[in-house]
Design a protein around this motif. Sequence first.
Motif: not given
Length: 79
Positions: A38-50
Motif C-alpha cells: 500500500p505504500m507504492r503507487r502505479l503511475l501514468y507518466r504524462l511525458s511519454d505515456d509510460a
Amino acid sequence: MTIIRFPVERRDHCASGATVEHPHHGLCEVLDILEDDPMRRLLYRLSDDAWVEADVRELEQVEEPVDEDIAAGLTDAFW
C-alpha cells in the motif's frame, strides 16, 4: 496480513486520480494503489505515456483526485 494506518492528514494523499510529481519521472497521474504494497503507487507518466511504480513517500501531490460524486456526473464530453 499487515494493516498500515496512515495519519489522518495523509489518507487521501496520492489517491487514484491525483496528479503527482516524482523527482525522476516528473508529472504523473496515480492509477492505483498496489494491493500487495500500500505504500507504492502505479503511475501514468504524462511525458511519454509510460506506466511506472513509485513509493508514495517520493511523491508530491500537485492536484487532488476528482471527487467520485462529481466524477459520476461528468460526461465523456468533459474528458
